[in-house]
Scaffold this motif. Sequence first.
Motif, short mmCIF file in Angstrom:
data_model
loop_
_atom_site.label_atom_id
_atom_site.label_comp_id
_atom_site.label_asym_id
_atom_site.label_seq_id
_atom_site.Cartn_x
_atom_site.Cartn_y
_atom_site.Cartn_z
N ILE A 436 53.65 59.55 -50.17
CA ILE A 436 54.16 60.61 -51.49
C ILE A 436 52.57 61.46 -51.59
O ILE A 436 51.61 60.84 -51.72
N ASP A 437 52.59 62.61 -51.66
CA ASP A 437 51.54 63.51 -51.10
C ASP A 437 50.23 62.83 -50.20
O ASP A 437 49.04 63.67 -50.51
N GLY A 438 50.69 61.70 -49.33
CA GLY A 438 49.64 61.46 -48.35
C GLY A 438 48.69 60.37 -49.74
O GLY A 438 47.47 59.80 -48.74
N LYS A 439 48.72 60.00 -51.04
CA LYS A 439 48.21 59.57 -51.16
C LYS A 439 48.79 58.19 -52.35
O LYS A 439 47.91 57.35 -52.79
N ALA A 440 49.99 57.67 -51.65
CA ALA A 440 50.63 56.04 -51.83
C ALA A 440 52.03 56.31 -51.16
O ALA A 440 52.09 57.45 -50.71
N ALA A 441 52.57 55.18 -50.51
CA ALA A 441 53.32 55.03 -49.58
C ALA A 441 53.76 54.03 -49.93
O ALA A 441 53.25 52.87 -50.61
N VAL A 442 55.11 53.27 -49.94
CA VAL A 442 56.20 52.65 -50.41
C VAL A 442 56.34 51.41 -48.98
O VAL A 442 57.42 52.84 -47.98
#
Length: 511
Positions: A436-442
């Motif tokens: 997500i947006d280079g700011k969060a991931a799972v």
Amino acid sequence: MRKVVRIIFKRRVLLALLLIIQFLIFGYIINQSVTQSIFWETFFTLLSISVALHVIWTKGKEAYKISWILQVLIFPVYGTLFYLMFNRQTQTRQFQRKLEEIMETQLPLKMKEEETLEEGKEAYPNHSRLMHYLDYAGNYPVYNDTDVDYYPIGEAFYEAMLEEMNKAKNYIFFEFFIVAEGIMWNSMLKIMEEKVKEGVEVRVMYDDIGSFFKLSKDMQKKLEEKGIQCRVYNPFHPIITSAQNNRDHRKILSIDGKVAFTGGVNIADEYINELERFGHWKDNGIKLSGKGAWGLTLIFLELWHAIADDQYLEDTQVLQPTFEEPSKKINGLVQPFGDSPTDTKNFGEHVLVKLIHSAREYVYIYTPYLILDENLETALILAAESGIDVRIITPKQWDKYLVHVTTRSYYNELVDAGIKVYEYTPGFMHAKTMLIDGKAAVVGTINFDYRSLYLHFENAVVLYGNDALKEIKKDMEDTIEISEEMTQKELSYSLPVRIVKSILRLFAPLM
């Protein structure tokens, strides 16, 4: 011919054949009874109506319920029996109570820091609600002081696991859905055997169905003879039962509670491209070094203790590591979490939906299966129609034909909404990751399908602001470059194909 005969007479193959024979005999007896008796015909008609009403009244996903209702009403005898045998889980309440008891006991040991949570919510306001939800609803804390290493391919993930296993001083905890005899398993087993001789405690847990035809039936006994503790989740029995539906799809390797791995990679040679199945196998994974590794370790211990009677509090207290102050500034936070089919919280789905809704620029997704429920499909389409760049990468070569056809049945409406769908051209995409947006991931074990979201034990890690996010983005962009974009031209199907896809969509929640 000799090889075929040997395969047929393997004990596990015979057990599977015995189960199929039971189905056939049972179905024949019931069918004969119904066709020759008004009483049995009336009984099964009333039973199918009762089951359909029960499905309606039961809390759950509407699409899932509709699929069962259709099956029960269209096939009153077989559909009803199938529901009663495979959907009604007779032991889930008892098992869930045990899990809750274990999780309650673990609470003081989770290193939950209110200060870290509040700092995380302030640093990442778009994801503050998700942090809060997992922390308070699931008791899955946010951890700082954790390094994250990203591995874009199974081979690199495997080499990193071997390296860390060789460093183990206190224990190695190993939990995978699939374990298959071959190069990968043999090399890991060799290290485990050596570590046991050094006094390191080794625990191995795997799913019986996932490893059913891949390991010998007496593998548990063999491991225990070597000094390795072993537990098999939900062992298969050649008797028609409802207990086989929920599986342990988790993938966790913990070393001393200080280093832990997770991702899509199972322990079989195709995952490291030593064995070719469905072309080039694309997978990924992450390594947590620091406090976050303890979070994954606790998820392992939950299920380990739940499937046996142990003194789990004393055990967990002894296993808890101590962490020194990090020698360098570590960017970002991590939040490991688990998902269970026996509780009322769909953590896997909720995390995916909340992350999609938090997006401001883009959503990139790796998934081998794309069988969406209404919540996920709506979230993705709403994001795309709101100007978010949504890209989904699925496999070009399939491992399960009907599942792949059903996955493709979702493409048209997604592409119509502006979502870019790609198929991994070199082979099979098995990674499970969302950025997500280079700011969060799972990153973890969760697929975008009903079985993964509602019927399996799963685990994953939410990453917030970590340096590894840049590597995930680069990997996804590189993968898109060698993948084929699905356009309306490729998705123009004949009428018979569209009809088949529509029918498969009706039963998609049961796949």
